[in-house]
Design a protein around this motif. Sequence first.
Motif, short mmCIF file in Angstrom:
data_model
loop_
_atom_site.label_atom_id
_atom_site.label_comp_id
_atom_site.label_asym_id
_atom_site.label_seq_id
_atom_site.Cartn_x
_atom_site.Cartn_y
_atom_site.Cartn_z
N THR A 68 0.74 -1.15 -0.12
CA THR A 68 0.10 0.13 -0.16
C THR A 68 0.86 1.44 0.10
O THR A 68 0.66 2.25 -0.80
CB THR A 68 -1.09 0.11 1.07
N ASP A 69 1.86 1.07 0.80
CA ASP A 69 2.85 2.34 0.97
C ASP A 69 3.80 2.74 -0.31
O ASP A 69 3.92 3.76 -0.87
CB ASP A 69 3.73 2.12 2.08
N SER A 70 4.17 1.23 -0.82
CA SER A 70 4.92 1.51 -2.16
C SER A 70 4.07 2.20 -3.29
O SER A 70 4.40 2.83 -4.05
CB SER A 70 5.45 0.29 -2.70
N LEU A 71 2.75 1.53 -3.38
CA LEU A 71 1.95 1.99 -4.42
C LEU A 71 1.53 3.49 -4.35
O LEU A 71 1.43 4.03 -5.50
CB LEU A 71 0.54 1.05 -4.56
N ALA A 72 1.38 4.13 -3.16
CA ALA A 72 1.31 5.38 -2.76
C ALA A 72 2.31 6.32 -3.38
O ALA A 72 1.98 7.13 -4.11
CB ALA A 72 0.88 5.43 -1.48
N ALA A 73 3.63 5.72 -3.14
CA ALA A 73 4.69 6.23 -3.48
C ALA A 73 4.78 6.41 -4.97
O ALA A 73 5.18 7.41 -5.58
CB ALA A 73 5.98 5.70 -2.92
N LEU A 74 4.26 5.34 -5.62
CA LEU A 74 4.30 5.25 -7.19
C LEU A 74 3.48 6.44 -7.73
O LEU A 74 3.79 7.07 -8.46
CB LEU A 74 4.09 3.91 -7.77
N ALA A 88 8.40 10.32 -15.61
CA ALA A 88 7.94 9.43 -14.17
C ALA A 88 8.42 7.91 -14.27
O ALA A 88 8.78 7.52 -13.26
CB ALA A 88 6.18 9.11 -14.24
N LEU A 89 8.35 7.33 -15.43
CA LEU A 89 9.34 5.92 -15.48
C LEU A 89 10.72 5.84 -15.06
O LEU A 89 11.00 4.84 -14.34
CB LEU A 89 8.92 5.37 -16.92
N HIS A 90 11.45 6.91 -15.38
CA HIS A 90 12.65 7.13 -15.08
C HIS A 90 13.01 7.31 -13.62
O HIS A 90 13.84 6.59 -13.05
CB HIS A 90 13.66 8.04 -16.00
N ASP A 91 12.14 8.01 -13.13
CA ASP A 91 12.08 8.56 -11.85
C ASP A 91 11.87 7.09 -10.85
O ASP A 91 12.51 6.89 -9.71
CB ASP A 91 11.18 9.52 -11.53
N MET A 92 10.91 6.33 -11.25
CA MET A 92 10.49 5.04 -10.81
C MET A 92 11.76 4.09 -10.75
O MET A 92 12.16 3.70 -9.55
CB MET A 92 9.49 4.38 -11.41
N VAL A 93 12.32 3.92 -11.71
CA VAL A 93 13.49 3.07 -11.88
C VAL A 93 14.64 3.70 -11.06
O VAL A 93 15.36 2.95 -10.18
CB VAL A 93 14.01 2.84 -13.38
N ASP A 94 14.97 4.72 -11.15
CA ASP A 94 16.16 5.44 -10.23
C ASP A 94 15.67 5.32 -8.73
O ASP A 94 16.70 5.14 -8.09
CB ASP A 94 16.26 7.20 -10.59
N GLY A 95 14.79 5.35 -8.32
CA GLY A 95 14.27 5.54 -6.98
C GLY A 95 14.25 4.07 -6.51
O GLY A 95 14.42 3.90 -5.16
N TYR A 96 14.09 3.06 -7.39
CA TYR A 96 13.99 1.77 -6.73
C TYR A 96 15.52 0.85 -7.04
O TYR A 96 15.92 0.27 -6.09
CB TYR A 96 12.87 0.93 -7.57
N VAL A 97 16.10 1.04 -8.22
CA VAL A 97 17.35 0.33 -8.50
C VAL A 97 18.38 1.23 -8.20
O VAL A 97 19.26 1.71 -8.74
CB VAL A 97 17.34 -0.18 -9.91
N ASN A 98 18.65 1.44 -6.68
CA ASN A 98 19.93 2.08 -6.41
C ASN A 98 20.56 1.47 -5.28
O ASN A 98 19.94 0.72 -4.60
CB ASN A 98 19.40 3.62 -6.23
N LYS A 198 20.30 1.46 -16.48
CA LYS A 198 20.59 1.75 -18.00
C LYS A 198 19.54 1.26 -18.93
O LYS A 198 18.75 1.54 -19.72
CB LYS A 198 22.09 1.68 -18.25
N GLN A 199 19.34 -0.24 -18.64
CA GLN A 199 18.40 -1.14 -19.62
C GLN A 199 17.09 -0.82 -19.30
O GLN A 199 16.32 -0.84 -20.18
CB GLN A 199 18.87 -2.38 -19.41
N LEU A 200 16.54 -0.46 -18.01
CA LEU A 200 15.26 -0.21 -17.75
C LEU A 200 14.66 0.85 -18.24
O LEU A 200 13.50 1.08 -18.46
CB LEU A 200 15.12 -0.32 -16.21
N LYS A 201 15.70 1.73 -18.47
CA LYS A 201 15.32 3.22 -19.15
C LYS A 201 14.99 3.34 -20.49
O LYS A 201 14.38 4.23 -21.17
CB LYS A 201 16.15 4.23 -18.63
N LYS A 202 15.23 1.98 -21.19
CA LYS A 202 15.03 1.88 -22.62
C LYS A 202 13.36 1.61 -22.77
O LYS A 202 12.82 1.64 -24.21
CB LYS A 202 15.79 0.77 -23.17
N TYR A 203 12.56 1.11 -21.87
CA TYR A 203 11.41 0.77 -21.74
C TYR A 203 10.49 2.14 -22.37
O TYR A 203 10.71 3.11 -21.94
CB TYR A 203 10.87 0.08 -20.65
#
Length: 203
Positions: A68-74, A88-98, A198-203
Amino acid sequence: MPRITQEQKQLNREKIVTAAGEGFRLRGIDGIGLEEVMKAAGMTHGGFYNHFASKDDLALEVLHQGFTDSLAALDAIRSAHPRSARAALHDMVDGYVNAEHRDHPEAGCASAALVTDAGRHGTAAQAEYRRGLDGYFAKITDMLLDRARQSGTELTPAEARERAVALFSQMVGALTLSRAVADAAPALSNEILAVNRKQLKKY
């Protein structure tokens, strides 16, 4: 002794869920006992059963609240980029895969920290984990469709869903793998994060 109010009881329950959430994400559901959870919550062991029937019930609540908390953050990430789903997609990736997320599972998303636990703790835990996955897949699908519309690219809902499942699976996998070798091979751990970002941001 005076009876506690319903408000105080709810606050105590939230303290237990918070303490358990941190402990379970850091050490696994089976890696921390109820006495330690209650101590971290600032309460005695005996008070646990005023709030939950069992540790399994607590684990379900932790999974539910974690997603619930994670989806609210998304949702907040999407709202921060109203005119650019790509951002938004790039922000999501950067915030998760770090590295910060890797090094602090106790404060991170339940999706990666409790992925193995969900698989081992029965149908109810898996159903709660599935609820979280469904939420992630749906929100990412919507962002991918928005991005396609904004860029003038053709993308069907089925294609967006397929990409969303792959994207989030890769995010969780990258974080999990990076944690698996973080102490023994920090350079490899960092490489896993960097390559996948890097790869995830190609989506």
